[in-house]
Write an enzyme that holds these catalytic residues in place. Sequence first.
Site, mmCIF file in Angstrom:
data_model
loop_
_atom_site.group_PDB
_atom_site.id
_atom_site.type_symbol
_atom_site.label_atom_id
_atom_site.label_comp_id
_atom_site.label_asym_id
_atom_site.label_seq_id
_atom_site.Cartn_x
_atom_site.Cartn_y
_atom_site.Cartn_z
ATOM 1 N N CYS A 79 0.841 -1.206 0.000
ATOM 2 C CA CYS A 79 0.000 0.000 0.000
ATOM 3 C C CYS A 79 0.877 1.257 0.000
ATOM 4 O O CYS A 79 1.573 1.513 -0.974
ATOM 5 C CB CYS A 79 -0.976 -0.064 1.169
ATOM 6 S SG CYS A 79 -2.243 1.181 1.063
ATOM 7 N N HIS A 167 -3.779 -5.126 0.467
ATOM 8 C CA HIS A 167 -3.208 -5.595 1.745
ATOM 9 C C HIS A 167 -3.202 -7.126 1.816
ATOM 10 O O HIS A 167 -4.216 -7.715 2.213
ATOM 11 C CB HIS A 167 -4.019 -5.030 2.915
ATOM 12 C CG HIS A 167 -3.754 -3.582 3.157
ATOM 13 N ND1 HIS A 167 -2.776 -3.131 4.013
ATOM 14 C CD2 HIS A 167 -4.330 -2.484 2.618
ATOM 15 C CE1 HIS A 167 -2.763 -1.815 4.008
ATOM 16 N NE2 HIS A 167 -3.683 -1.390 3.173
ATOM 17 N N GLU A 169 -1.927 -8.960 3.980
ATOM 18 C CA GLU A 169 -1.929 -9.456 5.365
ATOM 19 C C GLU A 169 -3.329 -9.628 5.929
ATOM 20 O O GLU A 169 -3.501 -10.290 6.947
ATOM 21 C CB GLU A 169 -1.096 -8.517 6.262
ATOM 22 C CG GLU A 169 -1.698 -7.144 6.547
ATOM 23 C CD GLU A 169 -1.441 -6.120 5.442
ATOM 24 O OE1 GLU A 169 -1.143 -6.527 4.309
ATOM 25 O OE2 GLU A 169 -1.564 -4.910 5.710
ATOM 26 N N SER A 221 1.252 -13.624 38.215
ATOM 27 C CA SER A 221 -0.080 -13.060 38.414
ATOM 28 C C SER A 221 -1.162 -14.110 38.214
ATOM 29 O O SER A 221 -2.337 -13.830 38.422
ATOM 30 C CB SER A 221 -0.305 -11.957 37.386
ATOM 31 O OG SER A 221 -0.349 -12.533 36.086
ATOM 32 N N GLY A 222 -0.769 -15.302 37.768
ATOM 33 C CA GLY A 222 -1.789 -16.295 37.412
ATOM 34 C C GLY A 222 -2.119 -16.219 35.932
ATOM 35 O O GLY A 222 -2.760 -17.106 35.388
ATOM 36 N N GLY A 223 -1.703 -15.138 35.264
ATOM 37 C CA GLY A 223 -1.979 -14.975 33.833
ATOM 38 C C GLY A 223 -1.002 -15.776 32.971
ATOM 39 O O GLY A 223 -0.006 -16.304 33.468
ATOM 40 N N VAL A 224 -1.325 -15.839 31.682
ATOM 41 C CA VAL A 224 -0.544 -16.669 30.762
ATOM 42 C C VAL A 224 0.906 -16.192 30.627
ATOM 43 O O VAL A 224 1.851 -16.994 30.697
ATOM 44 C CB VAL A 224 -1.172 -16.633 29.346
ATOM 45 C CG1 VAL A 224 -0.443 -17.571 28.407
ATOM 46 C CG2 VAL A 224 -2.635 -16.973 29.397
#
Length: 507
Positions: A79, A167, A169, A221-224
């Site tokens: 683009c 585009h 993508e 934190s317990g998060g991924v």
Amino acid sequence: MQQKIIILDFGSQTTQLIGRRVRELNTYCEIVPYNKFPHDDPSVIGVILSGSPFSVYDDKAFKTNINALRGKLPVLGICYGAQLMAWENGGNVESAPSREYGRARLEQVDGSNPLLTGIEKDSQVWMSHGDTITALPENFGIIASTAEVPVAAYQARGEKLWGVQFHPEVYHSECGMQLLRNFVVGICGSRCDWSAESFIESTVSELRRTLGDDKVVLGLSGGVDSTVAAVLLNKAIGKNLTCIFVDHGMLRKNEFTDVMKAYECLGLNVIGVDASAEFFEALAGVTDPERKRKIIGKGFIDVFDREAHKVTDVKWLAQGTIYPDCIESLSITGTVIKSHHNVGGLPEKMNLKLCEPLRLLFKDEVRAVGRALGIPDRLIKRHPFPGPGLAVRILGDITPEKVAVLQEADNIFIEGLREWDLYDKVWQAGAILLPVQSVGVMGDERTYERAVALRAVTSTDAMTADWAHLPYEFLAKVSNEIINKVRGVNRVCYDISSKPPATIEWE
Ligand code: XMP
């Protein structure tokens, strides 16, 4: 040496998407601001120029000398990137009289061109710019056209330099992945050896080399993200890693103990700190959402700092920062914005060296690495949860009693989502305790109790979100169960606001 594609960012909203697509081709890539090409890096095998909100003829347009790369590396302009290369070499770019936005079809395709191998005539592409290339530089040739855009794709004759007006993508460009594969693999010669396993192998040996016998602390934190960072570091340096999990008292029901158990099963050395009393004290009577966030942020830093310094000789602070947190994004004014660190202020305060082993990964890659490390799905697929926890889901002041009420309601909702196989279908969900009481009737008695709102959204990145269209039968069951089982709640509402204009959290 790890091969890499460089994506020069001219400020398009789809730059990160280009990066993800290249990674999907098992090829490592880095996104850098348009004027920061790493000329001395021998591992670069090709360059992609992103789109931009600007026109090439705007005074403020982002410009850089692309010709410095000609003849050295294969270049693909997308683009604005395509328009810029045409413009800089004597071509012409104009605001199109009839703009072709959205879907278009390739009417002419030079299938013998290496960029377009396997791409059929009539294939759908996605256009998104008000400008079009009206004249190409002398030695450039058209290789694809649509009805409205004659120069849909071009190549500089005899050179490894291409431009596409559409585009590739975005999902709506049917042939987009094929085109990117042609460029990245066919033209640049990627070995396609970037995978979760290769990442783990190279990162573990690099961490061992960099950290040696040094001691490292990491906030879980317990998060991924923090979980994957911890398991990766544990594989690299074992006992020299100490993880700290702070309970500020506003986690979900049983979350602290459940997650601590899961971490122990993973072999992590975790110190669990119950700091809830000091957080409740600091938050007493505070109703302003921003003040709540600041108090919790500062409290977290203080507790973490105190606990971390009990570890003798600690030298490094590890964080689960991921790639989207690190990419320097360009604002329309041209200022480079560096987005947040995971735990704002912690690195500065602690005077430790910073270790961020996931800083090169997109979120889906973090999950893939987590799976390859043997982390159970229950941890990997956890919904995002805000750092300040239930504090931003209790409107008004916070008390331990209100937290307990909300924990019960939230738990019924979340466990219900799991039972009905809906948990993985929503981006995130939770209950909110509202600062209102309403009249109800239970048995023969009039009640005057609290209302709870349920919120569940679908999203891909939390930047935009839609309310999840959960089945009525499910909502009816959850509402009934909350009202019957959670003392102090006699009304349940479902939040049907999208983001924007609402946000995911209520505070
Ligand atoms: P909003 O409410 O802005 O939330 O639509 C977008 C995403 O960010 C999470 N969120 C937070 N995460 N600290 C965090 O770590 C915070 O203060 C915070 N506020 C919102 C929210 O849960 C959602 O995933």
